[in-house]
Enzyme design. Structure first.
Site, PDB file in Angstrom:
ATOM      1  N   HIS A  61       0.866  -1.190   0.000  1.00  0.00           N
ATOM      2  CA  HIS A  61       0.000   0.000   0.000  1.00  0.00           C
ATOM      3  C   HIS A  61       0.892   1.226   0.000  1.00  0.00           C
ATOM      4  O   HIS A  61       1.552   1.524   0.992  1.00  0.00           O
ATOM      5  CB  HIS A  61      -0.909  -0.009   1.233  1.00  0.00           C
ATOM      6  CG  HIS A  61      -1.750   1.229   1.322  1.00  0.00           C
ATOM      7  ND1 HIS A  61      -2.719   1.527   0.396  1.00  0.00           N
ATOM      8  CD2 HIS A  61      -1.764   2.261   2.199  1.00  0.00           C
ATOM      9  CE1 HIS A  61      -3.286   2.679   0.702  1.00  0.00           C
ATOM     10  NE2 HIS A  61      -2.723   3.150   1.788  1.00  0.00           N
ATOM     11  N   ASP A  63       1.114   5.045  -0.269  1.00  0.00           N
ATOM     12  CA  ASP A  63       0.412   6.331  -0.222  1.00  0.00           C
ATOM     13  C   ASP A  63       1.080   7.340  -1.140  1.00  0.00           C
ATOM     14  O   ASP A  63       2.298   7.537  -1.075  1.00  0.00           O
ATOM     15  CB  ASP A  63       0.421   6.874   1.214  1.00  0.00           C
ATOM     16  CG  ASP A  63      -0.493   6.075   2.121  1.00  0.00           C
ATOM     17  OD1 ASP A  63      -1.666   5.913   1.768  1.00  0.00           O
ATOM     18  OD2 ASP A  63      -0.017   5.587   3.171  1.00  0.00           O
ATOM     19  N   ASP A 185      -7.616   1.586   2.184  1.00  0.00           N
ATOM     20  CA  ASP A 185      -7.275   2.463   3.307  1.00  0.00           C
ATOM     21  C   ASP A 185      -8.219   3.635   3.565  1.00  0.00           C
ATOM     22  O   ASP A 185      -8.278   4.111   4.694  1.00  0.00           O
ATOM     23  CB  ASP A 185      -5.841   2.980   3.130  1.00  0.00           C
ATOM     24  CG  ASP A 185      -5.265   3.576   4.407  1.00  0.00           C
ATOM     25  OD1 ASP A 185      -5.725   3.200   5.498  1.00  0.00           O
ATOM     26  OD2 ASP A 185      -4.342   4.406   4.319  1.00  0.00           O
ATOM     27  N   HIS A 435      -5.945   9.820  -0.487  1.00  0.00           N
ATOM     28  CA  HIS A 435      -6.660   9.811   0.795  1.00  0.00           C
ATOM     29  C   HIS A 435      -5.859  10.379   1.960  1.00  0.00           C
ATOM     30  O   HIS A 435      -6.345  10.357   3.095  1.00  0.00           O
ATOM     31  CB  HIS A 435      -7.194   8.410   1.114  1.00  0.00           C
ATOM     32  CG  HIS A 435      -6.149   7.344   1.142  1.00  0.00           C
ATOM     33  ND1 HIS A 435      -5.789   6.633   0.027  1.00  0.00           N
ATOM     34  CD2 HIS A 435      -5.385   6.865   2.134  1.00  0.00           C
ATOM     35  CE1 HIS A 435      -4.844   5.759   0.347  1.00  0.00           C
ATOM     36  NE2 HIS A 435      -4.577   5.877   1.626  1.00  0.00           N
TER      37      HIS A 435
HETATM   38 ZN   LIG Z   1      -3.110   4.940   2.742  1.00  0.00          ZN
END
Ligand SMILES: [Zn+2]
Ligand SMILES: *[C@@H]1O[C@H](CO)[C@@H](O)[C@H](O)[C@H]1NC(C)=O
Ligand SMILES: *[C@@H]1O[C@H](CO)[C@@H](O)[C@H](O)[C@H]1NC(C)=O
Ligand SMILES: *[C@@H]1O[C@H](CO)[C@@H](O)[C@H](O)[C@H]1NC(C)=O
Ligand SMILES: *[C@@H]1O[C@H](CO)[C@@H](O)[C@H](O)[C@H]1NC(C)=O
Length: 964
Positions: A61, A63, A185, A435
């Site tokens: 994951h 970001d 997420d 996000h």
């Molecule tokens: Zn995230």
């Protein structure tokens, strides 16, 4: 209710006709040539029908900015903040995939993959293409980022998805098209996102976070996998999306994390060495698998083997996963009925589909999200209000920039003012949808980086806009952009005696818009594009400069130019206040309201108040308010001041305290009352964080119900202390009743509807009947322990004492039956606001006749129900066009009706030579769109929309040709 788009192509060949519902049915037309194509079939490992099949999904994951900036994450810079380097992850994963053809990996964030791809050799690119074609490397989600769901606007989300998915299609063709949406997420899930994903052609959607009470109930009922019916307007299954909740958020099961960042024991499988642990690992794994199978419906379960920025040294993960699969499956010869395999979300989804079951139906959304009783993630709906506003106007600016790129043609990108482009702002906006970006949950230096990227994008667009406006108008005068008009700063208008104002309107219908310019004179004369005089007024303002106020009109997808000349120097003498304060704000519309029910007298109870933030020192929970979480320390707001100091000039100014004020304005002919709030610097001398709200108290009998929009599109009903799908135990009376408001919210009874249109995403709720509160600004002194590691305590160079934020709410009061006819267009006007630019001096005295002072890119105004969502250059000869029916089914008697648009006669300067229809994200031809069908459990089936005309009749693929 039905929308109908009917387009008559040119006389000789074809008729294009299509029915669809009012909601934006994917009227995405790409005017482009097509080729036939070969479908890539992802190669999934075989499963065993009689066994429990465990799908291991190796993933990372990543970001697109959070504790570090997106570029720091890519390179692995600033590992002192967080150890994370995406370039190494992709290097390492590809290497490991090549070592064993059984291995699988999924990749999600195209912003990172694109950066990495550009740096690879041809050989490496070919190798990766091979992995993708063989289904060993699979893209899921595939947008530029994994967007936030609470604070984004659908227009920007569609853009960022389009950008990522286009890169994947251009690079990998059909095998690169993600089948699964993957929002593991984001902190709660919006129904409009699910609707968009369905219209983008995704077969399923997986996520990790939902309210803890909801999850507990779903586990017991085995309802963690469901069919989300994501629109009340689109006929099923158009907006139906199979939705699954992942078992461990997005982490591996406990004890099975083999990343370099984890401490779990590796599989030690040499019996000759110390600490042989295969039996122990297998036993623990079987136990977890059987436990997980109890809370899902089929004999397939999924395990996410990875987490934040994992797989930088992928060997660790894969070496242990290889062994895990081997040893667990070996037990089958001893009678074990568990089968483990490398898998991907789409392989798992395919098995669920094959199971041929019926699934529970979900109609509402997944907000608000709480991870325990006092931990509601509703603060980020408002966190970083200045960034949220900047992101929103950047979207408006980007749409204008893209339109002017099309209307201007090649000269827009290379013209008298240099080289301009829309690409830079597109990328900056795409990254800002992440996000931890517009959500406000990133570190301060990362927030600064998002803003810097946007500003850079603006600069590139400004050159493009100048080039196009110069080309369209025939005037080469330098164009001045005043980006600080919101704080009454524009050096040109403050000093010049003669200047012209160009108002470009990105909407497909004419707008009338009040313009306020800071000036240094008493009287001005203004004339419009036809030379007609325009009424104006000089208003003495709060700030030391005066403001010149006048109303402008701009044609659809076009501009109008106004000439302004100074008549009289010097500051204006203060106008005499009007007799009674409240009456000061009234125009035709509102006077009517006053006589109707004395609306204005209670409107002044629009009170700015605040909550004090919990500092964690509390008997019920130690949770404090932070960037993510909203937790006031009492359930009644503090009234900042019982009486506001009121000043009445041409507008009403209320001072609640030195750091909280509001200006109330009514414009002639306006349908709405404007409340311009200014908050900050929020004082922290008392060591308390504060969360400032605007509360509108009315006598509307709202019975605990209010309404909020979802990502700026459809509206959802909210009810106090209630969730439609489970019996809520409410533990936070304020924070647990907050919902995201992206562009509007309302309360109503039989007679009246009070609607508030916001200028950015904010959080809000209706805590008392008749009341609507919206959080404006928050300043907090503690971190809320969700990872960001900083208190949300914003300052800036100009505001070292604490950020000052200004924004607007537009209030309208109408009968409920016609309210949507007002607030839909009003919200659109705030989202896509006119771009105002200036040129100094007389408007070309000698050549005035040659200057085109008014221009419209459309042949005719589009019907009120149709919104022109996208006009964007696709490649050299083709343009991407999105038309949207913007009314919800049965929301408006007049406008929730079918409409007809003639694409052939749409543009004034472009000829449409051919049209091809695509899915919403423009990465699939419409007639190639086949989605998996899912059956809803009977009894939970409530379709709402019944009109059969909505069904898409398959269109023959359009013959296409070039445009322009
Ligand atoms: Zn995230
Ligand atoms: C799916 O289930 C239905 C009954 O619910 C049955 O009629 C149908 O044949 C099944 N389809 C397959 C492919 O097994
Ligand atoms: C405003 O106008 C006055 C004269 O009326 C002049 O003295 C002053 O310099 C002007 N200010 C600016 C910023 O132009
Ligand atoms: C918040 O910001 C102010 C102004 O920069 C600073 O003085 C104060 O120490 C900060 N407080 C916290 C808790 O970060
Ligand atoms: C996707 O890419 C393929 C191969 O480059 C191309 O033929 C196809 O037209 C593209 N599809 C869309 C919808 O752009």
């Amino acid at each position: 209710m039905i929308g109908k788009i009917h387009k008559q192509m040119s006389h000789d060949s074809w008729l294009f006709s299509k029915m669809a519902t009012p909601e934006y049915t994917p009227f995405v037309f790409l005017l482009l040539l097509f080729q036939s194509s070969v479908w890539g079939v992802p190669s999934c490992h075989a499963t065993k029908p009689g066994m429990l099949n465990v799908h291991l999904v190796p993933h990372t994951h990543d970001d697109v900015g959070w504790l570090k900036t997106v570029d720091q994450y890519f390179y692995g810079d600033r590992n002192d903040i967080q150890h994370a380097g995406v370039q190494y992850i992709l290097d390492s994963v590809v290497d490991q995939l090549l070592k064993n053809p059984d291995r699988r990996f999924i990749y999600v964030e195209t912003a990172f993959f694109y950066r990495w791809w550009k740096q690879q050799t041809d050989d490496m690119q070919n190798t990766v293409k091979q992995l993708v074609n063989e289904g060993r490397l699979e893209f899921v989600n595939g947008g530029w980022c994994m967007s936030d769901e609470a604070t984004t606007h659908y227009s920007a989300v569609i853009d960022q998805m389009t950008m990522g998915l286009r890169f994947l299609n251009d690079t990998f063709g059909h095998c690169g098209r993600p089948r699964v949406a993957w929002h593991i997420d984001p902190f709660g899930h919006a129904r409009e996102h699910a609707s968009m994903f369905a219209q983008m052609g995704y077969d399923g959607f997986f996520f990790g976070r939902l309210d803890y009470q909801d999850r507990n109930r779903r586990m017991v009922a085995r309802e963690q996998e469901m069919l989300w019916r994501a629109s009340e307007s689109l006929t099923p299954p158009m907006a139906d999306l199979f939705t699954g909740i992942l078992p461990n958020g997005y982490n591996p099961p406990e004890g099975f994390c083999w990343d370099q960042s984890c401490d779990d024991p590796p599989i030690r499988d040499d019996p000759d060495l110390e600490d042989y642990n295969v039996d122990d690992v297998v036993t623990r794994f079987l136990h977890i698998a059987h436990g997980q199978a109890l809370v899902y419906k089929t004999n397939h379960i999924i395990m996410t083997m990875g987490s934040d920025f994992q797989y930088e040294n992928a060997n660790l993960w894969y070496k242990n996963l290889d062994k895990l699969i081997r040893y667990v499956n070996q037990m089958q010869s001893n009678g074990s009925e568990v089968n483990v395999l490398y898998s991907t979300p789409s392989c798992y989804l395919q098995e669920l589909h094959r199971a041929n079951l019926t699934w529970p139906l979900k109609g509402d959304d997944f907000f608000p999200y709480a991870d325990s009783a006092h931990d509601f993630w509703t603060g980020y709906f408002t966190s970083r209000p200045a960034l949220k506003r900047y992101e929103r106007i950047s979207n408006s600016y980007l749409q204008t920039c893209k339109q002017l790129e099309v209307l201007g043609g090649p000269i827009s990108r290379k013209g008298p003012f240099g080289a301009g482009d829309s690409e830079t702002l597109k990328k900056a906006m795409a990254v800002a949808q992440h996000h931890d970006a517009v959500s406000g949950t990133e570190k301060q230096h990362v927030a600064n980086d998002y803003a810097r990227k946007l500003a850079n994008g603006w600069a590139h667009c400004q050159v493009l806009v100048s080039n196009t406006l110069s080309s369209l108008s025939g005037s080469s005068a330098p164009r001045v952009y005043c980006e600080h008009l919101n704080i009454s700063v524009c050096p040109l208008t403050e000093t010049s005696k003669k200047f012209s104002v160009n108002v470009y309107n990105p909407l497909a219908r004419p707008v009338s818009w009040p313009v306020r310019l800071p000036v240094n004179g008493t009287a001005y004369s203004i004339s419009d594009a036809k030379g007609k005089a325009v009424d104006s007024q000089v208003v003495l303002s709060v700030v030391p400069v005066s403001q010149l106020l006048f109303q402008v009109q701009a044609p659809p997808l076009g501009y109008s130019t106004y000439s302004v000349s100074l008549l009289q120097n010097g500051p204006p003498s203060p106008p005499s206040p009007l007799p009674r304060a409240p009456k000061a704000v009234q125009n035709k519309v509102w006077v009517f309201i006053v006589t109707l029910r004395d609306f204005l007298s209670y409107l002044f109870c629009v009170c700015l108040s605040r909550y004090n933030a919990s500092d964690g020192n509390n008997s019920e929970s130690i949770q404090m308010s932070g960037a993510y979480i909203f937790r006031p320390n009492t359930s009644t707001p503090f009234i900042i001041s019982k009486t506001a100091k009121i000043e009445t000039l041409q507008e009403v100014r209320q001072w609640f305290s030195p750091w909280v004020s509001q200006v109330v304005r009514l414009y002639t002919d306006s349908r709405a009352l404007e409340l311009e709030w200014t908050v900050g610097p929020v004082p922290i001398g008392d060591d308390l964080g504060k969360e400032v709200i605007s509360r509108l108290d009315s006598s509307i009998n709202s019975s605990g119900v209010f309404y909020t929009d979802s990502n700026g599109r459809e509206v959802l009903q909210r009810r106090k202390d209630y969730r439609p799908t489970w019996n809520l135990r409410q533990s936070e009376p304020i924070a647990g009743n907050y919902y995201p408001i992206n562009s509007r919210a309302y309360i109503k009874d039989d007679k009246d509807q009070l609607t508030v249109v916001t200028d950015r995403s904010q959080g809000g709720g209706s805590i008392q009947d008749g009341s609507l509160e919206i959080m404006l600004h928050r300043r907090l002194l503690y971190d809320d322990v969700r990872g960001v590691g900083e208190p949300l305590n914003e300052t800036s160079d100009i505001y070292p004492e604490g950020l000052v934020v200004r924004g607007r709410h537009l209030l309208s009061l109408s009968p409920p039956a016609t309210a949507a006819d007002t607030h839909r267009p009003l919200a659109q006007e705030v989202v896509l606001q006119p771009l105002i630019t200036f040129t100094d001096g007389e408007l070309h005295p000698s050549t005035r006749l040659e200057v085109r002072e008014r221009f419209s890119g459309l042949q005719a105004v589009l019907p009120p129900a149709v919104h022109l969502l996208t006009v964007s250059q696709w490649d050299q000869d083709t343009v991407l066009l999105r038309l949207e029916h913007q009314y919800q089914a049965s929301e408006s008697k007049e406008h929730s009706q079918p409409v007809t648009v003639n694409l052939q006669k749409l543009f004034s300067t472009l000829d449409v030579l051919g049209v091809s229809e695509m899915n919403l994200s423009a990465n699939q031809w419409k007639d190639e769109m086949t989605r998996l069908d899912w059956k809803a459990e009977s009894g939970t089936h409530h379709t709402g929309v019944t009109n059969q005309l909505c069904l898409l009749s398959p269109l023959g693929r359009m013959k296409t040709a070039d445009l322009l």
